[in-house]
Scaffold this active site. Sequence first.
Site, PDB file in Angstrom:
ATOM      1  N   VAL A  46      20.275-102.008  -4.248  1.00 25.51           N
ATOM      2  CA  VAL A  46      20.446-103.292  -4.916  1.00 25.51           C
ATOM      3  C   VAL A  46      19.065-103.893  -5.095  1.00 25.51           C
ATOM      4  CG1 VAL A  46      21.509-105.575  -4.826  1.00 25.51           C
ATOM      5  CG2 VAL A  46      22.697-103.610  -3.820  1.00 25.51           C
ATOM      6  N   CYS A  47      18.797-104.408  -6.288  1.00 26.95           N
ATOM      7  CA  CYS A  47      17.557-105.139  -6.543  1.00 26.95           C
ATOM      8  C   CYS A  47      16.338-104.267  -6.220  1.00 26.95           C
ATOM      9  CB  CYS A  47      17.587-106.446  -5.745  1.00 26.95           C
ATOM     10  SG  CYS A  47      16.424-107.719  -6.270  1.00 26.95           S
ATOM     11  N   THR A  48      15.351-104.823  -5.517  1.00 25.89           N
ATOM     12  CA  THR A  48      14.114-104.092  -5.238  1.00 25.89           C
ATOM     13  C   THR A  48      14.273-103.037  -4.156  1.00 25.89           C
ATOM     14  OG1 THR A  48      13.451-105.905  -3.772  1.00 25.89           O
ATOM     15  CG2 THR A  48      12.594-105.928  -6.027  1.00 25.89           C
ATOM     16  N   THR A  76      16.419-102.133 -11.432  1.00 23.21           N
ATOM     17  CA  THR A  76      16.085-103.026 -10.331  1.00 23.21           C
ATOM     18  C   THR A  76      16.083-104.449 -10.901  1.00 23.21           C
ATOM     19  OG1 THR A  76      14.492-103.440  -8.541  1.00 23.21           O
ATOM     20  CG2 THR A  76      13.572-102.837 -10.671  1.00 23.21           C
TER      21      THR A  76
END
Length: 227
Positions: A104-106, A124
Amino acid sequence: MTEPQPLQVVFLLFPGITQLDFTAPAQALCRMPGASLAGAAANLDPIATDSGFSIVPTHDFASCPQADILCVPGGHGVTEALGDAATIAFIARQAAQAQWVTSVCTGAFLLGRAGLLAGRRATTHWGYTHLLPLVGAEPAPGRVVEDGRVVTSGGVTSGLDFALTLIARIRGDAAAQAIQLAIEYNPAPPFAGGHPDRAPAAVTEGLKARVYGAAAARMEEALTAPD
């Protein structure tokens, strides 16, 4: 009725994690039939999140069960975690036998540092997508990007979309739809501006100037630092 196959879901936890990167997909995945969740960190000390409260891991790296689904959240703490050999080794070790490897995300950059995104399409948070080639990934549009057993998702709230997508792949659309209904995930935000392709340009540029310009520079520095 046949019992669903047990599935071990393991979330990586680290200081500076964005709590919703973890808690949003965890809320959906914990309802998937057969699923058991674990939160693993370097030790069992409470993990400080970006929201001013802490999360207590269920396992340390040594005692964590093998994941069927490995999920790596993001957060500003990723820049420090990139340089932590034990964290990267844990990701690589768990990913080697996991059925699904996700972020998830970074958190995508932690997968990348462990060598798991080389030659794969990935996404990302929008403020960092231009850095994905630094870990060998091909940036791809979308809140959820699937490339074989590797599933990456965009920033923060995208984790819920990723979780429901994965549940549908594993248990079928009806199971995912039931969980979506159970948690009343029926988003109707007050503004159509959750991504730069829809947000007013002035809002996007202002946020970059205040937060994501410097944050992306720190991430780039961490990704390109010599071992």
